[in-house]
Design a protein around this motif. Sequence first.
Motif, PDB file in Angstrom:
ATOM      1  N   ALA A   4      -1.619 -52.963 -21.550  1.00  0.00           N
ATOM      2  CA  ALA A   4      -0.179 -53.204 -21.588  1.00  0.00           C
ATOM      3  C   ALA A   4       0.088 -54.532 -22.288  1.00  0.00           C
ATOM      4  O   ALA A   4      -0.509 -55.547 -21.940  1.00  0.00           O
ATOM      5  CB  ALA A   4       0.382 -53.239 -20.175  1.00  0.00           C
ATOM      6  N   PRO A   5       0.994 -54.549 -23.269  1.00  0.00           N
ATOM      7  CA  PRO A   5       1.290 -55.810 -23.961  1.00  0.00           C
ATOM      8  C   PRO A   5       2.042 -56.764 -23.034  1.00  0.00           C
ATOM      9  O   PRO A   5       2.837 -56.360 -22.195  1.00  0.00           O
ATOM     10  CB  PRO A   5       2.163 -55.377 -25.131  1.00  0.00           C
ATOM     11  N   MET A   6       1.744 -58.057 -23.206  1.00  0.00           N
ATOM     12  CA  MET A   6       2.403 -59.080 -22.410  1.00  0.00           C
ATOM     13  C   MET A   6       2.434 -60.367 -23.228  1.00  0.00           C
ATOM     14  O   MET A   6       1.472 -60.668 -23.931  1.00  0.00           O
ATOM     15  CB  MET A   6       1.632 -59.301 -21.099  1.00  0.00           C
ATOM     16  N   SER A  70      -5.252 -57.766 -15.204  1.00  0.00           N
ATOM     17  CA  SER A  70      -6.571 -57.321 -15.670  1.00  0.00           C
ATOM     18  C   SER A  70      -6.458 -56.323 -16.819  1.00  0.00           C
ATOM     19  O   SER A  70      -7.382 -56.190 -17.620  1.00  0.00           O
ATOM     20  CB  SER A  70      -7.378 -56.715 -14.522  1.00  0.00           C
ATOM     21  N   THR A  71      -5.343 -55.613 -16.907  1.00  0.00           N
ATOM     22  CA  THR A  71      -5.174 -54.637 -17.992  1.00  0.00           C
ATOM     23  C   THR A  71      -4.226 -55.130 -19.084  1.00  0.00           C
ATOM     24  O   THR A  71      -3.955 -54.403 -20.027  1.00  0.00           O
ATOM     25  CB  THR A  71      -4.640 -53.297 -17.454  1.00  0.00           C
ATOM     26  N   ALA A  72      -3.722 -56.346 -18.938  1.00  0.00           N
ATOM     27  CA  ALA A  72      -2.755 -56.865 -19.912  1.00  0.00           C
ATOM     28  C   ALA A  72      -3.444 -57.289 -21.203  1.00  0.00           C
ATOM     29  O   ALA A  72      -4.555 -57.817 -21.191  1.00  0.00           O
ATOM     30  CB  ALA A  72      -2.003 -58.054 -19.331  1.00  0.00           C
ATOM     31  N   TYR A 105      18.298 -61.413 -26.566  1.00  0.00           N
ATOM     32  CA  TYR A 105      17.250 -60.815 -25.745  1.00  0.00           C
ATOM     33  C   TYR A 105      15.896 -61.155 -26.345  1.00  0.00           C
ATOM     34  O   TYR A 105      15.770 -61.333 -27.554  1.00  0.00           O
ATOM     35  CB  TYR A 105      17.354 -59.284 -25.719  1.00  0.00           C
ATOM     36  N   GLN A 106      14.878 -61.190 -25.479  1.00  0.00           N
ATOM     37  CA  GLN A 106      13.501 -61.237 -25.953  1.00  0.00           C
ATOM     38  C   GLN A 106      12.831 -59.960 -25.499  1.00  0.00           C
ATOM     39  O   GLN A 106      12.988 -59.541 -24.349  1.00  0.00           O
ATOM     40  CB  GLN A 106      12.739 -62.446 -25.410  1.00  0.00           C
ATOM     41  N   ILE A 107      12.073 -59.339 -26.398  1.00  0.00           N
ATOM     42  CA  ILE A 107      11.354 -58.103 -26.082  1.00  0.00           C
ATOM     43  C   ILE A 107       9.986 -58.483 -25.518  1.00  0.00           C
ATOM     44  O   ILE A 107       9.191 -59.137 -26.195  1.00  0.00           O
ATOM     45  CB  ILE A 107      11.204 -57.216 -27.333  1.00  0.00           C
ATOM     46  N   VAL A 108       9.738 -58.066 -24.262  1.00  0.00           N
ATOM     47  CA  VAL A 108       8.524 -58.450 -23.545  1.00  0.00           C
ATOM     48  C   VAL A 108       7.868 -57.217 -22.934  1.00  0.00           C
ATOM     49  O   VAL A 108       8.410 -56.114 -23.015  1.00  0.00           O
ATOM     50  CB  VAL A 108       8.842 -59.492 -22.445  1.00  0.00           C
ATOM     51  N   GLY A 109       6.743 -57.418 -22.291  1.00  0.00           N
ATOM     52  CA  GLY A 109       6.055 -56.328 -21.612  1.00  0.00           C
ATOM     53  C   GLY A 109       6.841 -55.828 -20.411  1.00  0.00           C
ATOM     54  O   GLY A 109       7.693 -56.536 -19.868  1.00  0.00           O
ATOM     55  N   ASP A 110       6.544 -54.616 -19.986  1.00  0.00           N
ATOM     56  CA  ASP A 110       7.289 -53.987 -18.894  1.00  0.00           C
ATOM     57  C   ASP A 110       7.266 -54.808 -17.602  1.00  0.00           C
ATOM     58  O   ASP A 110       8.279 -54.922 -16.929  1.00  0.00           O
ATOM     59  CB  ASP A 110       6.745 -52.589 -18.616  1.00  0.00           C
TER      60      ASP A 110
END
Length: 158
Positions: A4-6, A70-72, A105-110
Amino acid sequence: MSRAPMTRAGAERLRGELDRLKSVDRPKVIAAIAEARAHGDLKENAEYHAAREQQSFIEGRIAELEAALSTAEVIDITRLGAGNRVVFGATVDLEDEDSGEAVTYQIVGDLEADIKKRLIAVSSPIARALIGKSAGDSFEFTAPNGVKHYEIVDVRYE
């Protein structure tokens, strides 16, 4: 397993929360449970049951944060070099074409999304509509209260 992107800032915020939960909140609730247990009969001990419920919440949040981190895939948005195109991590200044209202807005991970802080999830309808567009482009997307029309005023990576 997909990563997952972060953003780096989001990962730091989540690590800070995890550290606080482990070093401050967890010991506090353990002490509260011990104190409530000392009061005797656990069946009708409201303090004990409240502390156990709080402990359950804290342990669940710790597990959730550890799994997410851990999955980021932490992305350094300053190195993306996307120019004025909107990609993950972009901070976007928009103008509502109907009302003239400006919003950023800033586009970020979920997991790091927080609309109060103007951090929108990459999977949200507005973020999906923004991805790939550039400053000066107009776009529309379907919001819960109807179709919205925006113009992208500026795109930056901070």
